[in-house]
Design an enzyme around this catalytic site. Structure first.
Site, short mmCIF file in Angstrom:
data_model
loop_
_atom_site.label_atom_id
_atom_site.label_comp_id
_atom_site.label_asym_id
_atom_site.label_seq_id
_atom_site.Cartn_x
_atom_site.Cartn_y
_atom_site.Cartn_z
N GLU A 54 14.90 -15.40 0.41
CA GLU A 54 15.18 -16.44 1.39
C GLU A 54 14.17 -17.59 1.29
O GLU A 54 14.39 -18.66 1.87
CB GLU A 54 15.13 -15.86 2.80
CG GLU A 54 16.15 -14.75 3.06
CD GLU A 54 15.88 -14.04 4.38
OE1 GLU A 54 15.02 -14.53 5.16
OE2 GLU A 54 16.51 -12.99 4.63
N ASP A 61 0.83 -1.20 0.00
CA ASP A 61 0.00 0.00 0.00
C ASP A 61 0.87 1.25 0.00
O ASP A 61 1.87 1.33 0.72
CB ASP A 61 -0.89 -0.02 1.25
CG ASP A 61 -1.88 1.12 1.29
OD1 ASP A 61 -2.74 1.20 0.40
OD2 ASP A 61 -1.80 1.94 2.23
#
Length: 640
Positions: free
Chosen positions: A337, A237
């Protein structure tokens, strides 16, 4: 003759042309060509009968979304929140708000979605928190200059130097995106006035201080919390916010979500756009009715004067600052990751397209919403310009583009396209405003949606657009809940009209949005009628309910299912792009090739013949086969 809109998919033997490989089309990641369905949880489906949508309701409707043919869902915020801005004021990023259920409900929804082959993207709100977040409460209890206050944008007043004033002037002249000042002053425990804090949106949404390493570390931790649970990505956002210019200088520009010059696609100086219009509001003393929210919309209807925004406004000191890119490089490393092509998509109202492309460089985000396309409206030249500039900009960083026509912050495109000027972009529509032509607007919307699905890249659709839902344009002022409506005294009608709960069953209360809840006495007891939906629905929703359209040839729901299946079978999301011989935007004709598909949209005033040797396979009016004419304001696709 009244204009209407059609679109066809036509098959013929291949014709010689040289498709241009679209940048990003070779990307095998799921998100590069996905169709993503936005779920606004409070308005999607209510499983417990309280009138508010919830995560269990989402889970129950996932088979519907699978049958629609989407690849992923994006959920607007469901986190713990006082709901001052419908959940975009987050009080705890790691807790599900009881309105929507529990973390266990989220996990069940995620597991169900994955079992159906549907990816899940969740909203992240990093520009600000709720004023009820633990950090902000700690800040209020702490002294100026404390580590607790350094997490937010606390500052003394502009005139607070010894001997020069009492700090009564705000630190600068910035205005809130929702209207009114962007600064609020605290009152100390002893009753004396204190520091000011920045809130680019509502007063209950204090901005975080992204110069503080603790803020960086906390948001990385939030990312890992949801990635560990198995989410596939994040919609970010106000991704162009977060970082503010050093020194917080005064700025005379208009506070709005979109920045850039008037020449950018979608920034149309002849239309009243949120980012090109200044509003002159009659002072309350001259217009006392505007003080009453119940009469605000009527009171300001004749009190607003739209003025074109000068093209030389300086760039905003709080949007699209270069410092945001290092944040997204950090986040890119976090996502790396994890396996499974996790992704970030930016809500960044940035112009021109070249600036937006910076958010999707190889080491930053994976996608950014293409608002140029959304803002282009029903106009062949503007849409063509938006498509070309978007593909060029995305290509400069070897990224796929995205295509979107509606979301929870915009008037639904069937209503925008039904206005006398279908390129305008109103901030909501009220009963006192021009009412859209519903038939014309829906016809155009169906055609434009088919364009978005036929373009290479990723397509985003907003819940209910597959039903052809219009904006609720007659919501009474007393029913509205969007803070922008109240902070602008009704000048902005607000976003409630596009957030009305969905209609699932035409002959049930609330059109089946809420399921009856279990009554006392166990499984055999009578069911309790559900509460009314949190926002009232227009009567027209009954005719557009999902159960009315399912299995009905020519319905908007079945059109979407057919087009998404066609997109998948022809691999259009990972396809190629080239303007076609028929392309003539000056005369209202938009035409392009994607793989073996020719797309032609007739936005002009004269009929177009279907090319010789082509057979209609799909059309936006639901017909197929045998057509020889594409009517004016119509469109067609062609499979070669």
């Amino acid at each position: 003759m009244q204009a209407f809109t059609q679109k066809y998919v036509i098959e013929r033997n291949p014709v010689p042309h040289s498709p241009i490989p679209t940048p990003g089309s070779s990307n095998s990641a799921w998100w590069a060509s996905a169709v993503v369905y936005q779920i606004y949880p409070r308005s999607f489906a209510d499983a417990n009968g309280d009138g508010m949508g919830d995560l269990a309701g989402v889970t129950a409707k996932l088979p519907y979304l699978q049958s629609l043919g989407v690849d992923a869902v994006w959920l607007s915020p469901f986190y713990k929140s006082p709901q001052a801005d419908a959940g975009y004021d987050v009080a705890d990023y790691r807790v599900v708000d009881p309105l929507f259920g529990t973390l266990a409900d989220f996990d069940a929804m995620l597991e169900k979605a994955h079992s159906l082959g549907i990816k899940v993207i969740v909203d992240l709100v990093p520009n600000h928190t709720s004023d009820e977040h633990a950090w902000f409460r700690e800040a209020l209890s702490a002294a100026p200059g404390s580590p607790e206050r350094e997490r937010y944008m606390f500052h003394p007043g502009k005139d607070s130097k010894p001997g020069s004033g009492d700090g009564a002037l705000a630190p600068n002249n910035w205005k809130s995106i929702f209207g009114g000042p962007a600064w609020t002053r605290l009152t100390n425990d002893d009753g004396t006035p204190g520091e000011w804090y920045l809130h680019l949106f509502d007063t209950k949404q204090p901005d975080l201080n992204w110069d503080n390493p603790e803020v960086h570390a906390e948001m990385r931790s939030v990312l890992r919390f949801w990635l560990d649970r198995g989410v596939d990505g994040f919609r970010v956002d106000v991704a162009h916010g977060l970082v503010k210019e050093a020194g917080l200088p005064d700025w005379e520009g208009s506070a709005a979500m979109v920045e850039g010059g008037l020449s950018a696609p979608g920034a149309h100086s002849e239309a009243v756009e949120p980012h090109t219009a200044r509003l002159h509001i009659v002072p309350a003393a001259e217009n006392p009715a505007a003080e009453n929210p119940a009469t605000a919309a009527t009171a300001v209807a004749t009190a607003v004067e739209h003025k074109v925004k000068p093209p030389l406004d300086p760039p905003s000191p709080f949007f699209d600052q270069d410092g945001v890119h290092e944040i997204y490089r950090e986040w890119n490393r976090v996502l790396a990751e994890y396996d499974g092509d996790r992704m970030l998509v930016a809500e960044a109202w940035v112009e021109p397209a070249e600036r937006l492309a910076r958010y999707v460089r190889k080491d930053e985000m994976q996608q950014a919403f293409n608002f140029d396309f959304l803002l282009a409206g029903w106009d062949a030249e503007r849409m063509a310009e938006a498509i070309e500039s978007s593909l060029d900009a995305a290509g400069s960083v070897e990224a796929p583009s995205t295509w979107v026509l509606s979301n929870h912050d915009t008037v639904r495109h069937p209503s925008r396209f039904g206005l006398a000027d279908p390129t305008t972009f109103p901030k909501g529509i009220a009963a006192e405003d021009e009412q859209p032509d519903a038939v014309l607007g829906l016809a155009r919307a169906r055609a434009a949606s088919m364009v978005s699905f036929a373009l290479p890249g990723s397509a985003y659709l907003y819940q209910g657009e597959e039903l052809g839902l219009p904006e609720h344009t007659s919501l009474p002022a007393e029913a509205r809940q969007d803070p922008s409506f109240f902070r602008t005294k009704g000048v902005e009608r607000g976003r409630d009209g596009c957030r009305v709960p969905l209609p699932w069953k035409s002959d049930e209360p609330g059109f089946g949005f809420s399921e009856p809840s279990a009554g006392p006495g166990g499984a055999g007891a009578a069911r309790i009628a559900p509460a009314a939906p949190w926002l009232p629905q227009p009567e027209a929703f009954g005719e557009l309910a999902a159960d009315v359209q399912a299995g009905v040839g020519g319905s908007t729901l079945e059109l979407y299912r057919s087009v998404l299946a066609f997109r998948r079978s022809h691999r259009l999301g990972s396809g190629t792009f080239q303007w076609a011989e028929e392309h003539d935007p000056a005369n209202g004709v938009l035409a392009f090739h994607n793989r073996d598909v020719l797309v032609v949209v007739n936005m002009g005033t004269t009929d177009l013949p279907v090319p010789a040797g082509f057979r209609v396979e799909l059309s936006s009016d639901g017909g197929s086969g045998g057509a020889s004419i594409v009517p004016n304001s119509g469109a067609y696709l062609v499979a070669e």
